[in-house]
Design a protein around this motif. Structure first.
Motif, PDB file in Angstrom:
ATOM      1  N   GLU A 101      43.805 -12.277 -34.797  1.00  0.00           N
ATOM      2  CA  GLU A 101      45.114 -12.624 -35.358  1.00  0.00           C
ATOM      3  C   GLU A 101      45.536 -14.025 -34.939  1.00  0.00           C
ATOM      4  O   GLU A 101      46.213 -14.720 -35.670  1.00  0.00           O
ATOM      5  N   GLU A 102      45.120 -14.449 -33.745  1.00  0.00           N
ATOM      6  CA  GLU A 102      45.595 -15.726 -33.206  1.00  0.00           C
ATOM      7  C   GLU A 102      44.562 -16.846 -33.298  1.00  0.00           C
ATOM      8  O   GLU A 102      44.896 -18.005 -33.082  1.00  0.00           O
ATOM      9  N   SER A 104      42.986 -11.180 -42.578  1.00  0.00           N
ATOM     10  CA  SER A 104      42.190 -11.739 -41.482  1.00  0.00           C
ATOM     11  C   SER A 104      40.796 -12.107 -41.981  1.00  0.00           C
ATOM     12  O   SER A 104      40.199 -13.087 -41.527  1.00  0.00           O
ATOM     13  N   THR A 161      54.529 -13.734 -30.676  1.00  0.00           N
ATOM     14  CA  THR A 161      53.238 -13.090 -30.981  1.00  0.00           C
ATOM     15  C   THR A 161      53.238 -11.617 -30.596  1.00  0.00           C
ATOM     16  O   THR A 161      52.551 -10.816 -31.202  1.00  0.00           O
ATOM     17  N   TRP A 162      54.016 -11.239 -29.566  1.00  0.00           N
ATOM     18  CA  TRP A 162      53.979  -9.854 -29.078  1.00  0.00           C
ATOM     19  C   TRP A 162      54.837  -8.915 -29.917  1.00  0.00           C
ATOM     20  O   TRP A 162      54.759  -7.702 -29.772  1.00  0.00           O
ATOM     21  N   LEU A 166      35.475 -11.000 -26.572  1.00  0.00           N
ATOM     22  CA  LEU A 166      36.295 -10.767 -27.760  1.00  0.00           C
ATOM     23  C   LEU A 166      37.305 -11.892 -27.963  1.00  0.00           C
ATOM     24  O   LEU A 166      37.856 -12.429 -27.011  1.00  0.00           O
ATOM     25  N   ILE A 167      37.516 -12.214 -29.241  1.00  0.00           N
ATOM     26  CA  ILE A 167      38.502 -13.222 -29.637  1.00  0.00           C
ATOM     27  C   ILE A 167      39.591 -12.498 -30.412  1.00  0.00           C
ATOM     28  O   ILE A 167      39.292 -11.628 -31.226  1.00  0.00           O
ATOM     29  N   ASN A 168      40.835 -12.850 -30.175  1.00  0.00           N
ATOM     30  CA  ASN A 168      41.947 -12.259 -30.925  1.00  0.00           C
ATOM     31  C   ASN A 168      41.933 -12.805 -32.347  1.00  0.00           C
ATOM     32  O   ASN A 168      42.253 -13.965 -32.572  1.00  0.00           O
ATOM     33  N   SER A 215      38.275 -14.240 -23.026  1.00  0.00           N
ATOM     34  CA  SER A 215      38.772 -12.897 -22.730  1.00  0.00           C
ATOM     35  C   SER A 215      37.783 -12.161 -21.840  1.00  0.00           C
ATOM     36  O   SER A 215      36.581 -12.401 -21.878  1.00  0.00           O
ATOM     37  N   GLU A 263      49.409 -20.388 -34.412  1.00  0.00           N
ATOM     38  CA  GLU A 263      50.601 -19.766 -33.826  1.00  0.00           C
ATOM     39  C   GLU A 263      51.597 -20.769 -33.249  1.00  0.00           C
ATOM     40  O   GLU A 263      52.801 -20.595 -33.398  1.00  0.00           O
ATOM     41  N   GLU A 321      37.522  -8.987 -22.219  1.00  0.00           N
ATOM     42  CA  GLU A 321      37.223  -7.780 -22.992  1.00  0.00           C
ATOM     43  C   GLU A 321      35.980  -7.984 -23.840  1.00  0.00           C
ATOM     44  O   GLU A 321      35.684  -9.083 -24.301  1.00  0.00           O
ATOM     45  N   LEU A 347      37.049  -7.510 -35.971  1.00  0.00           N
ATOM     46  CA  LEU A 347      36.817  -7.920 -34.586  1.00  0.00           C
ATOM     47  C   LEU A 347      35.882  -9.118 -34.599  1.00  0.00           C
ATOM     48  O   LEU A 347      35.080  -9.278 -35.518  1.00  0.00           O
TER      49      LEU A 347
END
Length: 1641
Positions: free
Chosen positions: A436-437, A1055, A1402-1403, A432-434, A1018, A1134, A1020, A425
């Motif tokens: 994965e992306e 990651s 991405t989804w 929060l930052i994704n 985000s 991405e 979150e 994380l």
């Protein structure tokens, strides 16, 4: 370090011992160690670094662009002899304009070349500018670099890149600058001056279109004609044009715009530094490269001789400062330079001897904890983490031998009780930052936003401690829980679940809602949990149709309470004309020519309800609709009066005691219930729902009035209710509606305020504006509600008002009423936005209003004065025909009298207005106009509301005081409240107490809330503080930094490899405070990383210090293992689509010991395109699956196309930097649908959506569509009945949506690379001219061996058919050599081909291994990867040989099924033990259906798209793929698993034969032979090919001879292929396992 580094003698001793043991080190592992170097370049040609600097500065603040031009032109002549000198000089000039906090980021962004795409965008606009004005027919004035592109309407050439990837324009006559006025181009200053001096020409033609990214000079007059200068800073022509145009802008003659372009050939005409970067290939950074250790079960390598490598450029210098097995060799060499060769040999030995891809299980157990210990104990933990996870196979042995500290292990295990082991994380200032992306470009942008805000807040005198709190506040999560509070007596309910007898058998326990039920099953609970209240006008068809739906659902016992609120649209129009009030009886009677139908229906409905009950009242409405429909000539929408009267009589007849006709006449005559009817309409008007005509309120949520929306909303609401019941917030006694509306109810609905769908509200930052000198915002005076002048006002409404328009005056009037009604937390400011030609009364009104606000806002009756002033001006003096002096004096007198009557000094008003300086006031209005244009893009004469930075354009909609109150409520609750709480706690220690006024605090809240709204982050967060960080965390403190990073990282994960690099870059760049908790997996049973990894970050060393060359960054892997097979993969952001363009060696199977004398293997990739992705939605409905979209420029609207998936409404297209237009495709899509208006009040339905691509981050577009009027019930996809083949359908129904494909669908998403067509001619290898319908064949290959197979497959297809053939190849994995050879092969053998690609969404759950990704591409994207014009395609495996005419298979009737596969044959009994589909799960699942092989299959693309087969397959894949034990043969298992939903036609067995499963008895009948892997013998592919297929050797030799001829190579005689008899030797023991082997069973 240990003793070896403390003592040169220690090192020498180690070396002597080592040399005595090892002998000649140079021979270790077959010679010297080998390296790998990788570069990734942009497809567009290089861009000028100087121009990039200007773009970066303008992102900081628009005026800096112009200031940079002035600074550079004054310092241009300073000496700079190299690229690095120029870079430093540019940075110095840029940093002079910037504050210290963001200057380091400017430097890094410049080195990263992140602004290069913006210059590519300007090139596109420059090409369009030149092509708009042909100079002469014989001048090719828009030739693009290399002659690739000629914009010339007469050529009709098809060989141009549809996306014009950044090609540089070449203006006529070698000119480097030109000015575009919209009507003409000027290439020299003299012509421009003549034009400027002829006023008639200035207004004579259409203005060029401007965009929000354009650089508009700050002295420009907004109403003046726009002129665009195309040119580059640093050229003489730019200097001359610039001086002329700045002067013209200051005089108000033009709106001066610069678009920076350095045309082709102008590099030599600019200063040295102006051309730096423009002449070089643009190598990019910000991506990762992986060299994975490849396992080999079957030999999957080409046995052709290794070609001699080419040296691209000098390889990278090795970094000797990195630790190798405890030694830092840079220090050793400093101490013992005379032993350089021996020391380097020792280092090479250490590197090459420590490669380990296997360890014993007991050595693996604590590897994660040992890694964490090594990192936290290092002097530079971030560097240590990066070195470990990027060279893991080389360091794993030493890590496993490290003694573990129990405290580290215990803390990691304790932390893992609160988070999953191995989870990563990351949060930036709490958001929060994704992980994965995230990529370098995204991270730099995010940090830049935070630092810019921090700098602005410091300048606003906010203390640093408060700034940190402000930057850590998170936006409220996007919520659709705004509920309209409709509770009122005007709601007429049909039923009541809690009281009606029909529900008495239902259960009353609310907890039943938590019980599990079958999917789709409803829960019948006797409680009013769902209130579906329809707000409708019964005089319209949609309202009456809603009534029929309500009655139908009610009769079917849907567990829902139904109700209606009725209104009359006609009466609401009367209310609007009367200023929002119910008209008085006199006005009403004067207006009443005849009562409108809606009002009559409402009165009759209320009468029936009062006398006969709810159900009969609803039946009355239903009867009206029935009579309307039965009418011989039904009116399109409205029921007529006789329908209403007939329905009334029919409804009452069975129950009436007196004739219903008499009752009707009496009701019509006496206007009984008229007041109730009007109040009901007024209630709807106040709710703001009248414009929707008919809508549904589901517990207050506003939805479309249709059954789909209702059922979807019921499902969504169920989850919310279940949650509330579970936590005890709702029980059997709770009134659910009261609870929902009390918590989140709002008194009014306005879709512009409550942003619906995916349309995000527009925000602007006001804090940047206030920091300017003489800002317009500083001059604003505010109006307050009575007795609240001294209160802090968190909400600030700024009204941009055009005082010359009725709408502007109406908006101002509503604002004053809103203040009169009273608000303790809001204030009102005016930005008068009068047009340049505003007359004197308008100016007087403006001045009087400003004077009232600035001097008398504390007076009690100032609002009443303005409330009376507005109608006075509007009714008597606004737009008065020729203004005469007497009327002006009369206006001044009336204003003075009004002032006096309201307790304001009339004398003061009279003096100020009589002595008004028109010039000064016009100057001020001009400044306001400039502010509105610069910040909002508002032309003069436009009205807007700016609430704490949120911008709303009312457009044609009426914006009432109620709307301002709603805006205040919504914005305060969601954006402003938490900022107010922080600001209230601030201790203003360094501030003069006299300055700490309520206005100062209100301003601060306005500025902060407006700027924070622009943060792209985000909503979150995570509670990182609960994790222990004493022993197993890296903590780097920097109290002065406003950037704080929280992270949880598994250092031994993919990651972790990327994040460790990003964190290290960030630390070097801005020194944030960091808290990184290490979270490795415990008790490992396998190596967590089996690869080497490099993340490419550019540095200043990429710029030459000897000449003007810019080399750009490269990935460098030193001393890689020689005997291990490596596979190269790129880890790119991405949105990037990349492909290899220079690679001599097989990047799938890199074996460095085969390099020979070459030291470094080199590969170059290219950024082929960026991916534009999006989600398309239709309000309250499923995504419009199958909707066709096209994208292009203004001149070429259709360059690429795609269709919308059902999965999330997802779509993607390939783009390059530029300005693009997205629209619905011609045909059924545009016939049924329209793009939804942008929510800014405009009634015009947009035909296209304007999209700007000006960075490397791609773009996600939310597209909302609506069904056109009259098309609401039509379906987009109408799939044909089974058994009707697409061919027949095409013949039989020329109007079907498919028939439009061929008219327009040509180049697809993938942008399919321009295919090379070869004409139908006689060719040497063929059998004459090819004729007939084209056979389309699709295949995929990766690695040189499979490309070799692919050529053989192509030849075998061509030799067995006389029909034209077109091959489709997925280009993602093809080598540069194959892409070089295939055009020649297509030409010589007479076939067509096209290269296609699709970016993995991405989804969708992503596969990690390359081979599984390739399998997925065979099946997952068939509906979207091909052009829409393609109707059918056959997939043929690369390792297949065809023996029959594929036209026979292409024409086969597959009975209306979307897919056709061959079942596995079963006559080779030796393989029975391997037929897994005959036992266990598969036997049970298939239930007698065959299990098919995926090496050959037919796809009917029309049927495939029409039945949503692709969407179904992706749903199955998403559900199954997350289980690592599912889909072991992905491309084969998935269609077989899903065949009950996506039906498969089973092809005759002879269409696919393979030895492993079929046996030799059926081989003579085989139409294709596939080289299936044999799980018993594990025979290598090449060996099996030569043995099994008699013609394979001949085909192989032919393909290899052709390839050698094209590439200019010789085939080594020693390489002659073994004959099939020689190939039948014993199979050697294979090396390790390889996933390639399992591509077919």
């Amino acid at each position: 370090m240990g003793s070896p580094l403390r003592s040169g003698y220690g090192v020498l001793f180690v070396l002597v011992v080592f040399l005595s043991l090892s002998g000649d080190l140079i021979s270790v592992e077959s010679g010297q160690p080998k390296n790998v170097q990788v570069a990734l370049r942009a497809k567009w040609s290089g861009t000028s670094l100087l121009l990039e600097a200007g773009e970066l500065l303008s992102k900081e603040w628009k005026n800096l662009f112009w200031e940079f031009i002035e600074i550079w032109q004054h310092n241009e002549d300073a000496d700079s002899y190299t690229a690095k000198d120029c870079l430093k000089k540019i940075i110095k000039c840029g940093q002079y304009l910037l504050r210290e906090s963001v200057s380091s980021l400017f430097e890094f962004s410049l080195i990263l070349r992140s602004a290069s795409p913006r210059l590519v965008l300007y090139r596109q606009l420059a090409v369009e500018s030149l092509s708009s004005f042909p100079i002469s027919d014989d001048i090719d004035y828009t030739s693009v670099d290399g002659g690739i592109f000629k914009v010339n309407d007469n050529t009709g050439s098809k060989n141009i890149d549809p996306l014009l990837m950044g090609m540089n324009p070449t203006p006529p006559g070698g000119k480097c600058c030109w000015v575009d006025t919209g009507g003409a181009l000027f290439f020299n200053v003299a012509e421009l001056l003549m034009w400027l001096h002829s006023p008639s020409e200035l207004d004579s033609f259409q203005q060029p279109e401007l965009y929000e990214f354009d650089h508009v000079h700050f002295d420009s007059s907004i109403g003046s004609p726009a002129v665009i200068l195309y040119g580059a800073l640093g050229t003489d022509c730019f200097r001359d044009f610039h001086v002329t145009l700045v002067e013209a802008a200051k005089k108000g003659k033009v709106k001066y715009v610069v678009r920076p372009v350095l045309p082709s050939g102008c590099e030599t005409k600019s200063g040295h530094c102006a051309a730096v970067g423009a002449s070089d290939t643009l190598n990019l950074g910000g991506y990762g490269v992986e060299l994975a250790l490849k396992n080999m079960e079957y030999k999957a390598m080409d046995d052709s001789a290794i070609k001699k490598g080419v040296t691209l450029e000098d390889p990278h210098t090795e970094d000797l400062s990195q630790e190798v097995r405890g030694f830092i060799f840079s220090r050793i060499l400093e101490r013992k330079p005379e032993l350089t060769s021996e020391i380097m040999a020792f280092r090479d030995y250490l590197l090459s001897s420590t490669i380990s891809d296997t360890l014993d299980v007991w050595e693996l157990k604590d590897l994660g904890h040992q890694t964490a210990q090594r990192i936290v104990h290092a002097s530079d933990p971030l560097q240590s983490m990066q070195e470990i996870n990027q060279n893991f196979p080389s360091v794993v042995s030493s890590l496993s031998r490290m003694k573990l500290n129990d405290s580290i292990k215990d803390e990691i295990i304790a932390n893992q009780r609160m988070m999953p082991p191995g989870k990563s994380l990351m949060a930036l200032n709490g958001a929060l930052i994704n992980v994965e992306e995230i990529d370098l470009y995204m991270l730099v942008d995010m940090v830049h936003q935070e630092l810019s805000l921090s700098d602005q807040y410091l300048r606003l005198k906010i203390p640093p401690s408060a700034i940190r709190k402000l930057l850590s506040t998170l936006p409220s999560s996007e919520s659709d829980t705004f509920r309209v509070d409709f509770r009122s007596t005007h709601v007429h309910y049909l039923n009541n679940l809690e009281e009606d007898a029909m529900y008495k058998r239902w259960r009353t326990n609310i907890n039943e809602i938590l019980m599990p039920v079958f999917p789709g099953q409803l829960r019948y609970i006797r409680k009013n949990l769902y209130h579906a209240v329809f707000v409708l006008d019964p005089g319209y068809a949609c309202g009456l149709e809603s009534i029929d739906m309500i009655i139908s659902l009610y009769e079917n016992n849907l567990p829902m309470r139904f109700g209606v609120i009725l209104f009359s649209t006609k009466f609401i129009n009367t209310i609007e004309k009367n200023g929002g009030e119910i008209p008085s009886a006199g006005i009403e009677n004067a207006n009443r020519v005849g009562e409108d139908v809606s009002s009559l229906i409402i009165r009759l409905f209320i009468y029936i309800k009062e006398h006969h009950g709810n159900q009969m009242a609803f039946q009355f409405l239903s009867n009206i609709n029935r009579l309307r429909i039965e009418s011989a000539d039904p009116v399109e929408d409205a029921p007529e009066m006789h329908h209403v009267e007939g329905a009334f009589v029919e409804t009452l007849l069975p129950k009436a005691k007196s004739p219903p006709q008499d009752t009707l006449l009496r009701l019509e005559k006496e206007q009984i219930f008229n007041e109730l009817s009007q109040e009901s309409s007024m209630f709807v008007f106040k709710l703001g729902l009248a414009k929707l005509q008919c809508c549904l309120l589901m517990n207050g949520l506003v939805l479309d009035a249709n059954e789909d929306a209702l059922m979807n909303a019921m499902t969504d609401e169920l989850q919310r209710i279940q949650e509330q019941v579970y936590y005890g917030h709702i029980n059997s006694q709770t009134d659910a509606l009261d609870k929902f509306l009390s918590e989140s109810g709002i008194p009014r609905y306005n879709p512009q305020i409550i942003a619906e769908g995916k349309v995000k509200p527009k925000f602007i930052s006001l804090s940047t504006e206030i920091l300017e000198k003489d800002s317009v915002l500083n001059a604003i005076s505010y109006l307050h509600s009575p007795e609240t002048v001294d209160d802090v006002k968190p909400v600030t409404h700024l009204l941009a008002i055009d005082v010359t328009s009725k709408k502007g005056i109406k908006l101002f009037h509503e604002g004053i009423r809103y203040m009169i009604e009273g608000s303790r937390s809001a204030r009102l400011g005016m930005l008068f936005n009068a047009k340049q030609d505003a007359d004197l009364p308008a100016l007087l009104f403006t001045k009087a209003s400003e004077l009232a606000a600035s001097s008398y806002s504390h007076k009690k009756k100032v609002l009443h004065f303005l409330d009376q002033l507005v109608p006075l001006y509007e009714n008597e003096f606004m737009s008065a025909s020729p203004v005469v002096e007497g009327s002006i004096q009369s206006f001044i007198d009336k204003i003075s009298d009004l002032a006096g009557a309201n307790g304001l000094p009339s004398k003061g008003f009279k003096e100020v207005l009589s002595e008004l300086s028109i010039e000064n006031l016009r100057g001020y209005l001009n400044e306001v106009a400039k502010f509105l244009y610069r910040q909002l893009g508002l032309e003069s004469g436009v009205n807007a509301i700016i609430t704490n930075g949120r911008v709303i354009h009312p457009g044609d909609n009426m914006f009432l005081s109620h709307d301002l109150r709603l805006l205040e409520t919504v914005e305060f609750k969601h954006r402003i409240k938490h900022i107010v709480e922080i600001i209230e706690e601030v201790k203003w220690e360094d501030m003069d107490p006299d300055l700490l006024t309520s206005k100062f605090i209100s301003d601060i809240i306005m500025f902060v809330s407006s700027s924070i709204a622009l943060l792209d982050r985000s909503a979150e967060s995570a509670r990182f503080e609960i994790l222990n960080a004493k022993y197993s965390a890296v903590v780097l403190n920097n109290e002065s930094s406003t950037i704080h990073i929280d992270a949880v990282i598994d250092p031994l994960s993919p990651s972790g490899q990327k994040l460790s690099s990003l964190l290290r870059v960030l630390w070097k760049m801005v020194q944030p405070s960091m808290r990184i908790v290490l979270n490795p997996l415990s008790s490992l049973v396998d190596l967590p990383l089996k690869n080497y990894y490099r993340y490419i970050v550019p540095t200043m060393d990429d710029f030459s210090s000897t000449d003007y060359t810019v080399n750009g960054p490269k990935a460098f892997f030193a001393n890689m293992p020689l005997s291990k097979t490596l596979t190269m993969n790129l880890d790119v952001p991405e949105p990037w689509l990349v492909e290899p363009v220079i690679a001599v060696h097989d990047l799938d199977n890199i074996l460095l010991e085969n390099l020979g004398n070459q030291r470094t293997l080199q590969a170059v990739f290219e950024l082929e395109a960026l991916v534009l992705t999006g989600h398309c939605s239709e309000k309250d409905r499923e995504p419009p699956q199958g909707l066709q979209l096209i994208l292009g420029s203004k001149s070429r609207p259709h360059m690429v196309d795609t269709i919308v998936m059902a999965n999330l409404g997802y779509w993607q297209m390939k783009v390059s930097p530029g300005v693009w237009y997205l629209q619905l495709a011609p045909g059924r899509s545009s016939e049924l649908y329209a793009l939804k208006e942008d929510g800014e009040g405009s009634k015009d339905i947009p035909l296209s959506k304007h999209i700007t691509i000006n960075d490397l981050r791609g773009k996600v577009v939310h597209l909302e569509v609506v069904k056109k009027k009259g098309k609401e019930r039509e379906k987009l996809l109408v799939s044909s009945d089974d058994g009707i083949h697409s061919q027949e359908k095409k013949k039989g129904n020329q109007n079907s949506w498919n028939s439009n494909f061929l008219k327009w669908a040509s180049g697809f998403i993938g942008g399919s690379e321009q295919h090379k067509k070869s004409q139908s001619t006689s060719v040497e290898h063929g059998t004459g001219v090819r004729h007939g319908k084209t056979i389309n064949i699709f295949s995929i290959a990766s690695g040189h061996l499979y490309e070799r197979f692919l050529k053989i497959m192509i030849l075998s297809v061509l030799k067995n058919t006389h029909r034209p053939v077109k091959f489709w190849f997925i280009k993602n994995y093809l080598s540069p050599q194959f892409k070089d050879v295939i055009p020649h092969m297509a030409r010589d053998y007479g076939f067509e081909y096209e290269l296609i690609t699709y970016k993995w969404p991405t989804w969708l759950h992503k596969q990690k291994e390359k081979q599984r990704i390739i399998w997925a591409y065979k099946i997952l994207f068939l509906d979207v990867i091909f052009p829409l014009s393609l109707e059918k395609v056959i997939f043929v495996d690369a390792d297949q040989v065809v023996r029959a005419d594929m036209g026979e298979l292409y024409d086969m009737d597959i009975k209306g099924r979307p897919l056709a596969y061959t079942p596995f044959c079963d006559n080779n009994k030796d393989m029975d033990g391997y037929r897994f589909w005959r036992q266990g799960f598969w036997k049970e699942h298939l239930r007698g259906r065959p299990y098919h092989i995926s090496a050959l299959y037919v796809v009917d693309l029309v049927k495939f798209r029409g039945t949503a087969a692709g969407d179904n397959l992706r749903v199955f894949y998403e559900n199954l793929s997350k289980d690592p034990n599912s889909l072991s043969n992905l491309d084969q298992d998935l269609p077989n698993y899903a065949q009950h939903a996506v039906h498969i036609f089973s092809l005759p067995q002879e269409w696919l034969w393979c030895e492993s499963w079929c046996g030799n008895a059926t081989k003579p009948k085989a139409k294709t032979i596939d080289l299936c892997n044999n799980p018993m013998t594990k025979e290598p592919k090449l060996q099996g090919a030569r043995r099994i297929i008699s013609e394979w050797t001949e085909l192989d030799n032919e393909a290899r001879r052709f390839t050698a001829k094209i590439l200019g190579e010789d085939i080594d005689p020693k390489e002659q292929v073994a004959s099939p008899s020689e190939a039948q030797t014993s199979v050697p023991n294979p090396p390790d396992e390889d996933l390639e082997s399992r591509s077919e069973l």
